[in-house]
Design an enzyme around this catalytic site. Structure first.
Site, short mmCIF file in Angstrom:
data_model
loop_
_atom_site.label_atom_id
_atom_site.label_comp_id
_atom_site.label_asym_id
_atom_site.label_seq_id
_atom_site.Cartn_x
_atom_site.Cartn_y
_atom_site.Cartn_z
N MET A 10 -0.75 5.35 -7.51
CA MET A 10 0.06 6.28 -7.90
C MET A 10 0.44 7.43 -7.17
SD MET A 10 -2.08 6.80 -11.64
CE MET A 10 -3.64 6.42 -10.83
N GLN A 52 5.24 9.57 -17.65
CA GLN A 52 5.25 10.83 -17.09
C GLN A 52 6.50 11.46 -17.59
OE1 GLN A 52 4.75 10.69 -12.97
NE2 GLN A 52 2.81 10.69 -13.02
N THR A 83 -4.56 10.92 -7.34
CA THR A 83 -3.16 11.44 -7.38
C THR A 83 -3.49 12.98 -8.08
OG1 THR A 83 -1.53 11.55 -9.04
CG2 THR A 83 -3.47 10.27 -9.62
N ASN A 84 -2.87 13.91 -7.68
CA ASN A 84 -2.56 15.30 -8.22
C ASN A 84 -2.18 15.12 -9.80
OD1 ASN A 84 -3.51 17.42 -6.12
ND2 ASN A 84 -2.50 15.96 -5.05
N THR A 85 -1.09 14.70 -9.79
CA THR A 85 -0.43 14.92 -11.05
C THR A 85 -1.17 14.20 -12.35
OG1 THR A 85 1.87 14.58 -10.01
CG2 THR A 85 1.81 14.24 -12.47
N CYS A 196 0.61 17.00 -3.92
CA CYS A 196 0.82 15.66 -4.15
C CYS A 196 0.55 14.71 -2.90
CB CYS A 196 2.51 15.49 -4.30
SG CYS A 196 3.12 13.70 -4.66
N THR A 197 -0.21 13.86 -3.22
CA THR A 197 -0.76 13.13 -1.95
C THR A 197 0.16 12.50 -1.02
OG1 THR A 197 -1.16 11.32 -3.52
CG2 THR A 197 -2.88 12.78 -3.07
N GLU A 198 1.37 12.31 -1.59
CA GLU A 198 2.40 11.38 -0.66
C GLU A 198 2.71 12.41 0.35
OE1 GLU A 198 2.17 8.63 -4.13
OE2 GLU A 198 2.34 10.82 -4.04
#
Length: 229
Positions: A10, A52, A83-85, A196-198
Site C-alpha cells: 500500500m 478508501q 502505510t500511514n493512512t 505517507c511512506t511514498e
C-alpha cells in the site's frame, strides 16, 4: 531475532523501502551475514484504494485484520503495517492478533519528542491530513500537528496517487513539496512529518531546512528494535 510480519502493498513501492531498510538495519546492528527474518503479506492496493475512496473503512479494517491474522499464524512475532493512512484501522488489526503491532505514529512521535519539537507539519494523503486519527494519536504524545491548506493538500494527494505509487519521481513535484513545507514552517511548524511512506521516495532532509521525520524509516527502525530486543 524475532520475525517481523510486514503487511504491505500500500503501495508496493514503499513496501520495497521497508524491506530494504529492515535488512540494512539488521546488517548494521548485528553484522556478518545477518539479515532480517521477515514474513511479507502484500495486498492488492487497487482493492484497498477503492475502499478508501468509498469511505468503507469497516471493510478495509476487516481485510487488513484478516491478512494480519495470516501473518501471525505464519509465525510473525510482531506486525508492521507498512502505510500511514491505513493506521486509521489499526484497532481492527490489534484486536485480530496476539502479537505486538508497531504503530507508525507512536514511533514517529518518539522521534519528534527526542528532538525537543512539539509542533510539526504533516504531509500525507488527504485521508491522513484531513481526518483526525493521525493528529489525535500525535496529540496523545503532546505533539501538535499543522496541515497544509486545501490547495496544498490536494497537490500532495495528487502527487502521491498519480506519481509516487507508480514509481514516478518528478523534480517539479519535489520543488512543490519543498515550497509547501516552507509554508508550514511559516505557519509555525518546527519540523515536518513525511506522513505517507511514498513521500520518502521524493523528498528528504537535503531539500528541507527544518528537521524531517521520514515515517517509513522511523517505523522500520522501531520494528527492528523490537525484533532484536
Amino acid at each position: 531475532m524475532k520475525t517481523i510480519g510486514m503487511l504491505g502493498g500500500m503501495s508496493w513501492e514503499s513496501t520495497e523501502l521497508y524491506y530494504r531498510l529492515a535488512n540494512q538495519h539488521v546488517r548494521e546492528r548485528v553484522g556478518g551475514l545477518h539479515s532480517a527474518p521477515i514474513l511479507l503479506d502484500s495486498v492488492d492496493f487497487a482493492e484497498v484504494a477503492g475502499l478508501q475512496r468509498a469511505g468503507d473503512w469497516d471493510a478495509a479494517g476487516r481485510l487488513l485484520a484478516g491478512r494480519a491474522e495470516r501473518l501471525a499464524a505464519g509465525g510473525a512475532d510482531l506486525i508492521v503495517l507498512c502505510t500511514n493512512t491505513m493506521h486509521k484501522v489499526i484497532d481492527d488489526i490489534e484486536r485480530a492478533v496476539d502479537v505486538p503491532v508497531v504503530h507508525i505514529a507512536d514511533a514517529t512521535a518518539a522521534a519528534i519528542a527526542a528532538r525537543g519539537i512539539r509542533r510539526v507539519g504533516l504531509l500525507g494523503t488527504a485521508f491522513t491530513m484531513e481526518q483526525p486519527f493521525y493528529r489525535e494519536r500525535m496529540a496523545t504524545h503532546g505533539i501538535e500537528v499543522v496541515v497544509p491548506d486545501a490547495a496544498d493538500r490536494a497537490l500532495v494527494h495528487r502527487v502521491i496517487f498519480d506519481e509516487l505509487v507508480h514509481g514516478v519521481v518528478d523534480p517539479d513535484s519535489r520543488r512543490a513539496f519543498a515550497e509547501i513545507v516552507d509554508r508550514l514552517v511559516a505557519a509555525g511548524a518546527d519540523g515536518v512529518i513525511l506522513g505517507c511512506t511514498e513521500i520518502e521516495l521524493l523528498i528528504g532532509q537535503d531539500e528541507i531546512d527544518v528537521p524531517v521525520f521520514p515515517t517509513a524509516a522511523i517505523h522500520v527502525a522501531a520494528a527492528v528494535d523490537l525484533a532484536l530486543a
